[in-house]
Motif scaffolding. Structure first.
Motif, PDB file in Angstrom:
ATOM      1  N   LEU A 131       0.819  -1.212   0.000  1.00 46.21           N
ATOM      2  CA  LEU A 131       0.000   0.000   0.000  1.00 46.21           C
ATOM      3  C   LEU A 131       0.856   1.266   0.000  1.00 46.21           C
ATOM      4  CD1 LEU A 131      -2.639  -1.230   2.603  1.00 46.21           C
ATOM      5  CD2 LEU A 131      -3.001  -0.950   0.145  1.00 46.21           C
ATOM      6  N   LYS A 172      -2.917   5.444   7.184  1.00 48.22           N
ATOM      7  CA  LYS A 172      -4.036   4.952   6.376  1.00 48.22           C
ATOM      8  C   LYS A 172      -3.747   3.545   5.864  1.00 48.22           C
ATOM      9  CE  LYS A 172      -7.049   6.095   2.491  1.00 48.22           C
ATOM     10  NZ  LYS A 172      -7.338   7.052   1.381  1.00 48.22           N
ATOM     11  N   GLU A 182      -5.982   0.282   6.395  1.00 47.68           N
ATOM     12  CA  GLU A 182      -6.421  -0.457   5.203  1.00 47.68           C
ATOM     13  C   GLU A 182      -6.013  -1.928   5.306  1.00 47.68           C
ATOM     14  OE1 GLU A 182      -8.081  -1.062   1.352  1.00 47.68           O
ATOM     15  OE2 GLU A 182      -8.301   0.549   2.832  1.00 47.68           O
ATOM     16  N   ASP A 185      -8.465  -3.667   7.432  1.00 44.41           N
ATOM     17  CA  ASP A 185      -9.699  -3.853   6.660  1.00 44.41           C
ATOM     18  C   ASP A 185      -9.546  -5.011   5.668  1.00 44.41           C
ATOM     19  OD1 ASP A 185     -10.843  -1.764   8.014  1.00 44.41           O
ATOM     20  OD2 ASP A 185     -10.471  -0.278   6.433  1.00 44.41           O
TER      21      ASP A 185
END
Length: 329
Positions: A116, A125, A129, A132
């Protein structure tokens, strides 16, 4: 854009020495949102096909002909840097053995974060993520699991981490190279259900490689049967099971174990897939084929259409006479 998402045209790879081919004139397409199963025995070239599509061929093997076209762009002319840009972003791969694919000295969550971050996502973030993504691939207690090392996870959990890494860059094409081989049947079923669910939710095009036709029946829309580096048959999954046209496809189906089946014993295919340096001159399956004719051993057959959506590389694709008892054993 119209047309298939991924188109492989005449792909041929060979040893860098030039002494032998590995894949020969392989052609197929992968439609948008489709699951294409690639099946064949060990040594048929399935993993080499996956590595070719990913631009990850080992130094001992090189592409000598053919094209890999993704979303209208021919990737075969890309530099190594160009391939790196496509991998992850457009093409991603789930490898067969997560224990060797995962970095043992990095926490599994950090390995997803790394993907990422390469996409330009801020650190905090990226960490959220990752949690998630772990939740999407059904890893329990994702907030805790992101801090685990690969050896602290079960085989099924490690494979889910591999799926999360593959999905992190939101690729267009996902290649799964025998992702359930090392798992027990219960976990295998869970991983198959997960892949199918994620494929439908994300609209992924999935190239699913396996030697198990039972798995193919569960997940694939179409099937590519590969033998000794050549395409033997390509058809919708229903036609492969209801009306197989190549003797090799028929033999693979005959070797599936049946509970209380009429055969009474497990059928096997006589002989073995030829080695790279000892490929037959004509049809590569001819030495093992109970239906072979003289011409089969002299010239390789071309892939031809036999019915709607079904192509086969055989000189006698239908109307086989049944071989004598034991001929496939």
């Amino acid at each position: 854009m119209t047309g298939p998402l991924l188109a492989i045209r005449g792909l041929t790879t060979a040893l860098a020495s030039g002494r032998a081919t590995v894949l020969e004139d392989v052609s197929f397409s992968l439609e948008r949102g489709e699951v294409l199963g690639v099946v064949g025995e060990s040594g048929s070239g399935k993993s080499m096909l996956a590595l070719s599509v990913m631009g990850l061929l080992p130094k001992a093997i090189r592409r000598t002909a053919g094209h890999i076209v993704l979303d209208g762009e021919d990737l075969t002319g890309l530099s190594s840097g160009g391939w790196r840009e496509r991998r992850g972003r457009d093409l991603a791969m789930i490898f067969q053995e997560p224990m060797t694919a995962l970095n043992p000295v990095m926490r599994v969550g950090d390995q997803v974060v790394e993907v990422l971050r390469r996409r330009g996502m801020p650190s905090e973030k990226a960490r959220q993520e990752t949690i998630d993504l772990f939740r999407q691939v059904e890893i329990s207690s994702p907030e805790q699991r992101v801090r685990a090392y690969s050896h602290e996870l079960s085989g099924g959990m490690r494979q889910r981490v591999m799926i999360a890494i593959a999905l992190a860059a939101d690729p267009k094409v996902l290649i799964a190279d025998e992702p359930t081989t090392a798992l027990d049947v219960t976990v295998q079923a869970q991983i198959l259900d997960l892949l199918r669910k994620l494929q439908k939710e994300r609209g992924l095009s999935l190239l699913f490689i396996t030697h198990d036709l039972g798995v193919i029946a569960e997940i694939a829309d179409r099937v590519l049967v590969l033998y000794a580096g050549r395409v033997a048959e390509l058809a919708p999954v229903r036609k492969i099971f209801d009306s197989p046209q190549h003797p090799y496809t028929r033999a693979l189906l005959a070797s599936i174990p049946e509970i209380n089946g009429p055969r009474g014993r497990l059928m096997t295919i006589e002989g073995a897939v030829p080695s790279i340096g000892a490929m037959p001159r004509g049809c590569r399956y001819a030495p093992r084929c109970p239906f072979r004719r003289d011409i089969c051993e002299q010239e390789p057959p071309r892939l031809g259409i036999v019915s709607l959506g079904q192509a086969v590389a055989c000189r006698q694709p239908f109307g086989f006479e049944e071989p004598q008892e034991g001929a496939l054993a």
